[in-house]
Design a protein around this motif. Structure first.
Motif, PDB file in Angstrom:
ATOM      1  N   SER A 190       0.815  -1.227   0.000  1.00  0.00           N
ATOM      2  CA  SER A 190       0.000   0.000   0.000  1.00  0.00           C
ATOM      3  C   SER A 190       0.845   1.273   0.000  1.00  0.00           C
ATOM      4  O   SER A 190       0.363   2.337  -0.384  1.00  0.00           O
ATOM      5  CB  SER A 190      -0.939  -0.011   1.206  1.00  0.00           C
ATOM      6  N   ASP A 191       2.120   1.181   0.399  1.00  0.00           N
ATOM      7  CA  ASP A 191       2.995   2.356   0.347  1.00  0.00           C
ATOM      8  C   ASP A 191       3.821   2.390  -0.931  1.00  0.00           C
ATOM      9  O   ASP A 191       4.724   3.212  -1.069  1.00  0.00           O
ATOM     10  CB  ASP A 191       3.916   2.388   1.572  1.00  0.00           C
ATOM     11  N   GLY A 192       3.533   1.475  -1.848  1.00  0.00           N
ATOM     12  CA  GLY A 192       4.245   1.466  -3.124  1.00  0.00           C
ATOM     13  C   GLY A 192       5.456   0.554  -3.166  1.00  0.00           C
ATOM     14  O   GLY A 192       6.064   0.386  -4.220  1.00  0.00           O
ATOM     15  N   ALA A 193       5.836  -0.042  -2.037  1.00  0.00           N
ATOM     16  CA  ALA A 193       7.019  -0.911  -2.007  1.00  0.00           C
ATOM     17  C   ALA A 193       6.798  -2.157  -2.857  1.00  0.00           C
ATOM     18  O   ALA A 193       5.712  -2.741  -2.859  1.00  0.00           O
ATOM     19  CB  ALA A 193       7.348  -1.310  -0.567  1.00  0.00           C
ATOM     20  N   LEU A 194       7.853  -2.548  -3.570  1.00  0.00           N
ATOM     21  CA  LEU A 194       7.827  -3.764  -4.381  1.00  0.00           C
ATOM     22  C   LEU A 194       8.297  -4.945  -3.544  1.00  0.00           C
ATOM     23  O   LEU A 194       9.383  -4.913  -2.961  1.00  0.00           O
ATOM     24  CB  LEU A 194       8.774  -3.604  -5.577  1.00  0.00           C
ATOM     25  N   LEU A 195       7.479  -5.980  -3.478  1.00  0.00           N
ATOM     26  CA  LEU A 195       7.885  -7.216  -2.803  1.00  0.00           C
ATOM     27  C   LEU A 195       7.781  -8.351  -3.805  1.00  0.00           C
ATOM     28  O   LEU A 195       6.736  -8.530  -4.437  1.00  0.00           O
ATOM     29  CB  LEU A 195       6.973  -7.503  -1.601  1.00  0.00           C
ATOM     30  N   ALA A 222       9.619  -5.191   9.232  1.00  0.00           N
ATOM     31  CA  ALA A 222       9.012  -6.213   8.355  1.00  0.00           C
ATOM     32  C   ALA A 222       9.354  -5.972   6.886  1.00  0.00           C
ATOM     33  O   ALA A 222       9.658  -6.927   6.157  1.00  0.00           O
ATOM     34  CB  ALA A 222       7.495  -6.244   8.551  1.00  0.00           C
ATOM     35  N   GLN A 223       9.330  -4.733   6.441  1.00  0.00           N
ATOM     36  CA  GLN A 223       9.650  -4.482   5.028  1.00  0.00           C
ATOM     37  C   GLN A 223      11.124  -4.744   4.743  1.00  0.00           C
ATOM     38  O   GLN A 223      11.483  -5.229   3.678  1.00  0.00           O
ATOM     39  CB  GLN A 223       9.266  -3.053   4.609  1.00  0.00           C
ATOM     40  N   GLY A 224      11.976  -4.419   5.703  1.00  0.00           N
ATOM     41  CA  GLY A 224      13.401  -4.711   5.547  1.00  0.00           C
ATOM     42  C   GLY A 224      13.644  -6.212   5.483  1.00  0.00           C
ATOM     43  O   GLY A 224      14.413  -6.703   4.656  1.00  0.00           O
ATOM     44  N   ARG A 225      12.957  -6.937   6.359  1.00  0.00           N
ATOM     45  CA  ARG A 225      13.099  -8.404   6.331  1.00  0.00           C
ATOM     46  C   ARG A 225      12.600  -8.965   4.998  1.00  0.00           C
ATOM     47  O   ARG A 225      13.216  -9.863   4.419  1.00  0.00           O
ATOM     48  CB  ARG A 225      12.337  -9.040   7.494  1.00  0.00           C
ATOM     49  N   ALA A 226      11.486  -8.416   4.515  1.00  0.00           N
ATOM     50  CA  ALA A 226      10.952  -8.885   3.225  1.00  0.00           C
ATOM     51  C   ALA A 226      11.972  -8.613   2.114  1.00  0.00           C
ATOM     52  O   ALA A 226      12.179  -9.449   1.231  1.00  0.00           O
ATOM     53  CB  ALA A 226       9.628  -8.196   2.909  1.00  0.00           C
ATOM     54  N   ARG A 227      12.626  -7.447   2.176  1.00  0.00           N
ATOM     55  CA  ARG A 227      13.618  -7.127   1.138  1.00  0.00           C
ATOM     56  C   ARG A 227      14.808  -8.080   1.212  1.00  0.00           C
ATOM     57  O   ARG A 227      15.274  -8.585   0.189  1.00  0.00           O
ATOM     58  CB  ARG A 227      14.084  -5.675   1.284  1.00  0.00           C
TER      59      ARG A 227
END
Lengths: 216, 216
Positions: A61-66, B90-95
């Motif tokens: 939702s914040d635009g981050a690519l996963l 969490a986003q860092g871990r996902a990256r």
């Protein structure tokens, strides 16, 4: 904050995994299809979104690519912990990740469309060669997987205990792929039982390839 | 509680990953080598330990079998959190998991010994064919990996920030494999810089293939 987008394809088993996890977590998303056989995932507009040009890719939702289905599912499990995709103890989590990766690392990558296409292009493999290659690598891992599941008291109604999780998601998506190559599932009664059990659950049904807007 | 055993092989890049993680965490283990080219991993005594017959396999101090390098490293990170292999958010871990899996799912499985052997056996691939296959799949993923690392402000001295972690471990082990197939690393300056940085650290040095008891 804007909408969550899943770039995927109905028949991609890694996309199917992420769809199941999103459904289990009750996370709404916009479905964007890329027809893999038509090469739509390699078009410049999509490469600008995901340089790897693979599906699935989740735009948060914040635009981050996963990208990478296991990484995405672990992310979803962290930001939305209920229902959990992993057990509470470290050894249990290691076991579920192990079972998941037996499929996600040892089967799927060597059997996905780009590899099968390379076998045809580089070595002139025909339909039967490709099907034999596919079945060989599934059986190489399904034999020990069946044994591990059959012999462990950690196995319950699902791969680990009586709730569905990460390993079950990977299992169901692989079993769906197997059916396309007529894999004989008779040697795999535990895998078959768990897969059938999963397919009675609403999240797995909603996420199934046949129930997607781009299903053919 | 008894000793921890790592079933591995000096040149196996997935074994190399786990050795780095064990060294970073300061966990002592007994090194048991299985010579992959001689098929020692397929002997009945080892299949009784690990039905999948692959390395690495970690036998934990309570006798539990843990396989799959990413699952093992996440386990080690959970039971011994310092120094962390994953970032706190969490986003860092996902990256970091995404970067790790780009290597662990999209490169290594299609390039490991059993697949290269199958290409020789099934399709008569020769040394140069095998090397081309290997380099093709590395480049397919290293191109977007380099781009993602080069363009993100999350990239620091290492793949994510200024401490080495899970993605760096996978990166270093892959770069070591690439050297065996003379992959041209010139197009990958960020990957090369990070890999070189890692190789100055004691844990990475101790775990390197050349420094193992079964190195040839």
């Amino acid at each position: 904050m804007s909408e969550i987008i899943l770039h995927n394809y109905y028949r991609s088993s890694t996309s199917y995994r992420v769809r199941i996890a999103l459904e289990m977590k009750g996370i709404k998303y916009r479905y964007v299809s890329h027809h893999l056989r038509l090469g739509e995932h390699l078009e410049p507009a999509y490469l600008a979104v995901n340089p790897q040009g693979l599906v699935p890719a989740l735009i948060w939702s914040d635009g981050a690519l996963l990208t990478q289905s296991l990484a995405i599912m672990e992310f979803l499990d962290e930001i939305q912990p209920q229902p959990p995709l992993l057990p509470p103890d470290a050894q249990g989590r290691a076991r579920v990740r192990m079972l998941s990766q037996m499929i996600a690392c040892d089967i799927h990558p060597v059997n996905n469309l780009r590899i099968l296409t390379a076998l045809r292009t580089l070595y002139g493999a025909g339909d039967e060669d490709v099907a034999n290659w596919f079945r060989h690598w599934v059986n190489e891992t399904f034999q020990p997987l069946e044994k591990i599941l059959a012999e462990s008291s950690d196995t319950g109604k699902f791969c680990h205990g009586d709730s569905p999780g990460l390993a079950d998601i990977c299992l169901v998506a692989q079993v769906a792929n197997n059916a396309r190559f007529n894999l004989n599932m008779v040697p795999y009664p535990v895998i078959s039982r768990i897969s059938a059990e999963c397919l009675t659950l609403p999240a797995f049904i909603k996420a199934a390839p046949a129930n997607q807007p781009d299903a053919e």
